[in-house]
Design a protein around this motif. Structure first.
Motif, PDB file in Angstrom:
ATOM      1  N   LEU A 187       0.866  -1.171   0.000  1.00  0.00           N
ATOM      2  CA  LEU A 187       0.000   0.000   0.000  1.00  0.00           C
ATOM      3  C   LEU A 187       0.908   1.229   0.000  1.00  0.00           C
ATOM      4  O   LEU A 187       1.730   1.402   0.889  1.00  0.00           O
ATOM      5  CB  LEU A 187      -0.903   0.021   1.232  1.00  0.00           C
ATOM      6  CG  LEU A 187      -1.882   1.213   1.274  1.00  0.00           C
ATOM      7  CD1 LEU A 187      -3.000   1.004   0.265  1.00  0.00           C
ATOM      8  CD2 LEU A 187      -2.455   1.402   2.664  1.00  0.00           C
ATOM      9  N   VAL A 188       0.743   2.072  -1.009  1.00  0.00           N
ATOM     10  CA  VAL A 188       1.660   3.192  -1.220  1.00  0.00           C
ATOM     11  C   VAL A 188       0.959   4.525  -0.994  1.00  0.00           C
ATOM     12  O   VAL A 188      -0.202   4.704  -1.378  1.00  0.00           O
ATOM     13  CB  VAL A 188       2.227   3.138  -2.656  1.00  0.00           C
ATOM     14  CG1 VAL A 188       3.161   4.315  -2.912  1.00  0.00           C
ATOM     15  CG2 VAL A 188       2.984   1.828  -2.870  1.00  0.00           C
ATOM     16  N   PHE A 189       1.678   5.460  -0.375  1.00  0.00           N
ATOM     17  CA  PHE A 189       1.178   6.817  -0.190  1.00  0.00           C
ATOM     18  C   PHE A 189       2.334   7.790  -0.386  1.00  0.00           C
ATOM     19  O   PHE A 189       3.491   7.377  -0.528  1.00  0.00           O
ATOM     20  CB  PHE A 189       0.555   6.980   1.198  1.00  0.00           C
ATOM     21  CG  PHE A 189       1.565   7.005   2.324  1.00  0.00           C
ATOM     22  CD1 PHE A 189       1.869   8.188   2.991  1.00  0.00           C
ATOM     23  CD2 PHE A 189       2.208   5.836   2.731  1.00  0.00           C
ATOM     24  CE1 PHE A 189       2.796   8.214   4.025  1.00  0.00           C
ATOM     25  CE2 PHE A 189       3.138   5.846   3.765  1.00  0.00           C
ATOM     26  CZ  PHE A 189       3.423   7.053   4.417  1.00  0.00           C
ATOM     27  N   LYS A 190       2.043   9.078  -0.412  1.00  0.00           N
ATOM     28  CA  LYS A 190       3.070  10.098  -0.599  1.00  0.00           C
ATOM     29  C   LYS A 190       3.601  10.554   0.758  1.00  0.00           C
ATOM     30  O   LYS A 190       2.837  10.757   1.701  1.00  0.00           O
ATOM     31  CB  LYS A 190       2.496  11.290  -1.362  1.00  0.00           C
ATOM     32  CG  LYS A 190       3.515  12.387  -1.663  1.00  0.00           C
ATOM     33  CD  LYS A 190       2.862  13.536  -2.413  1.00  0.00           C
ATOM     34  CE  LYS A 190       3.871  14.645  -2.713  1.00  0.00           C
ATOM     35  NZ  LYS A 190       3.246  15.767  -3.449  1.00  0.00           N
ATOM     36  N   GLN A 191       4.916  10.690   0.839  1.00  0.00           N
ATOM     37  CA  GLN A 191       5.535  11.160   2.074  1.00  0.00           C
ATOM     38  C   GLN A 191       4.893  12.466   2.524  1.00  0.00           C
ATOM     39  O   GLN A 191       4.687  13.381   1.736  1.00  0.00           O
ATOM     40  CB  GLN A 191       7.032  11.380   1.854  1.00  0.00           C
ATOM     41  CG  GLN A 191       7.830  10.108   1.665  1.00  0.00           C
ATOM     42  CD  GLN A 191       9.289  10.386   1.362  1.00  0.00           C
ATOM     43  OE1 GLN A 191       9.740  11.521   1.448  1.00  0.00           O
ATOM     44  NE2 GLN A 191      10.025   9.347   1.005  1.00  0.00           N
ATOM     45  N   GLY A 192       4.565  12.517   3.809  1.00  0.00           N
ATOM     46  CA  GLY A 192       3.936  13.700   4.356  1.00  0.00           C
ATOM     47  C   GLY A 192       2.423  13.637   4.337  1.00  0.00           C
ATOM     48  O   GLY A 192       1.750  14.474   4.936  1.00  0.00           O
ATOM     49  N   GLY A 193       1.878  12.631   3.645  1.00  0.00           N
ATOM     50  CA  GLY A 193       0.431  12.477   3.578  1.00  0.00           C
ATOM     51  C   GLY A 193      -0.089  11.559   4.667  1.00  0.00           C
ATOM     52  O   GLY A 193       0.619  11.198   5.610  1.00  0.00           O
ATOM     53  N   LYS A 194      -1.352  11.162   4.529  1.00  0.00           N
ATOM     54  CA  LYS A 194      -1.953  10.248   5.508  1.00  0.00           C
ATOM     55  C   LYS A 194      -1.193   8.919   5.497  1.00  0.00           C
ATOM     56  O   LYS A 194      -0.916   8.368   4.446  1.00  0.00           O
ATOM     57  CB  LYS A 194      -3.418   9.992   5.140  1.00  0.00           C
ATOM     58  CG  LYS A 194      -4.256  11.261   4.996  1.00  0.00           C
ATOM     59  CD  LYS A 194      -5.638  10.926   4.448  1.00  0.00           C
ATOM     60  CE  LYS A 194      -6.441  12.175   4.158  1.00  0.00           C
ATOM     61  NZ  LYS A 194      -7.751  11.863   3.557  1.00  0.00           N
TER      62      LYS A 194
END
Length: 459
Positions: free
Chosen positions: A131-138
């Motif tokens: 599961l991937v997200f952007k650094q600094g995001g949720k």
């Protein structure tokens, strides 16, 4: 030795043919063996997805992990290879179902659901789902904490896994798309268009070099095998030949070599280290300056030297993960076309690369003047004329000036996006790479010009 290899190849084909005939004799005569059809057709049709991990074109060359593996298998059978590349997984599976391709080679995960409808060759690796997200995001720590725009590829193993997880977490929700591939979804995360996606670990490794802002929230599915996928109706002879082939490439190191080439050793184009470059210009460049001057053929020798530094940092024995060798990092095919017999011979390599640059320079419309014409030639040198021409046409369609480098360099990165490259003649290309390539060389070239000016003033 050469005769022994040829005899071994003939014996292998003969054994495969015997297997085909024996199995055909036991089967319905109205339904010929699929391997027999492939051998009679003399062409192996391999379905795949566009992308750096599977298949792409760079200039006149074809590349990609799955492409090289498929090429090895077609050579093993002694027949030609036809790559059939599409833009989404649904279309790819449809082509297999309709018999339009013989096998799918696209890093397909072997799942229980797929095994109910398809046959699989031996696995050649394992991937986990991240599961991937952007650094600094949720940053969700578990499935029940996922809250936001969550999009995955339609018909993917990721979507199948989420269906199973929803049975345990009824509030889990996501969207499925057949309009974007994994790389585009990763870019959507980076650009803030979506909050989360799921990708295979190998795809993430390949893309993190370009998108360092990507982070893994957690592993959503532990490692599963990936394998080539065949129709349920594919015969035993076809599967048997794949079992033997994958056993061979596993033991002779081919799989390990390809994995290192495309995943382990993949690196992005280096940024500018000006102090290191200036030092190299004083220490290394004098060894090769006369060669650059001799073979510049009308171009500024310092530009040729800047190209060489970008390619190898002026190292005559350099080697790249894509197969380039020597001070100009020529691949074997290009070297043959340029009459370069030894890529490790700096003189030959520089002569051949100067010739290649002049070929590209001559293809740029004469109405385009320097320095734009020079930058276009560099971009074509890096990715081939076809991809550059695609970018120029797209620039014009978007209202830009196709004869102006500043406009075209804004368009080139768009050719990574399916909505643009699916209509381009030469298809997918990592268009941000030639932009960085040109900008790096411009910086090296400007520095060399500045150093020459300093020497003139001192003298």
């Amino acid at each position: 030795m050469k005769n022994f290899i040829l005899i071994a190849q003939y014996l292998r084909i003969a054994l495969i043919s015997v297997l085909v005939m024996s199995l055909s004799a036991c089967s319905d005569p109205q339904k010929p063996s699929s391997l027999k059809q492939i051998l009679e057709r003399k062409t192996l049709r391999v379905g795949t997805l566009h992308g750096p991990g599977n298949y792409y074109r760079k200039g006149s060359n074809e590349a990609g992990f799955e492409y090289e593996l498929a090429q090895k298998y077609s050579e093993y059978l002694g027949i030609e290879l036809q790559m059939v590349s599409v833009h989404n997984l649904s279309d790819l599976i449809s082509k297999l179902d309709k018999g339009q391709v013989d096998v799918i080679a696209a890093g397909i995960t072997v799942t229980k659901e797929r095994q109910q409808h398809y046959r699989f060759a031996p696995g050649y690796g394992q991937v986990s789902q991240e599961l991937v997200f952007k650094q600094g995001g949720k940053w969700p720590q578990s499935i029940n904490e996922i809250d936001g725009d969550f999009v995955v590829m339609k018909d993917s193993s990721h979507a199948q896994n989420l269906v199973q997880l929803k049975k345990l977490q009824p509030n889990l929700s996501w969207q499925e798309t057949d309009k974007h591939d994994s790389e585009e979804l990763l870019r959507a995360v980076v650009e803030g268009d979506i909050d989360f996606t799921v990708v295979d670990s190998n795809t993430l490794a390949l893309n993190q070099q370009h998108y360092p802002q990507l982070s893994v929230a957690f592993t959503i599915q532990k490692a599963q095998p990936i394998a080539w996928m065949l129709s349920q109706e594919a015969d035993d002879a076809f599967l048997s030949s794949l079992i033997e082939f994958f056993g061979e490439v596993h033991h002779n190191g081919t799989l390990l070599t390809l994995t290192q080439k495309y995943y382990t050793d993949a690196i992005s184009i280096a940024g500018i280290d000006n102090s290191g470059f200036i030092n190299a210009a004083k220490v290394k460049l004098p060894q090769f300056e006369s060669m650059f001057r001799r073979h510049a053929e009308g171009m500024d020798w310092r530009l040729l030297a800047a190209i060489s530094y970008q390619e190898s940092q002026w190292q005559p024995t350099a080697r790249s993960h894509t197969g380039g060798r020597g001070i100009m990092m020529l691949d074997k095919k290009t070297a043959r076309q340029l009459d370069v017999h030894s890529r490790l011979d700096a003189e030959q390599s520089i002569r051949g690369s100067a010739k290649l640059f002049q070929q590209m320079f001559s293809r740029i419309p004469h109405r385009i003047s320097n320095p734009d014409r020079q930058w276009f030639a560099l971009a074509a040198y890096n990715i081939g004329w076809g991809h550059l021409d695609d970018a120029r046409l797209l620039t014009e369609e978007r209202g830009g000036d196709p004869d102006r480098w500043l406009d075209v360099k804004e368009t080139l990165p768009l050719l990574k996006q399916r909505k643009y490259y699916q209509d381009a003649k030469f298809g997918y290309v990592r268009g941000d790479e030639p932009v960085r390539y040109v900008e790096n060389i411009r910086a090296y070239y400007d520095t060399l010009v500045h150093l020459d000016d300093e020497n003139l003033h001192q003298n």
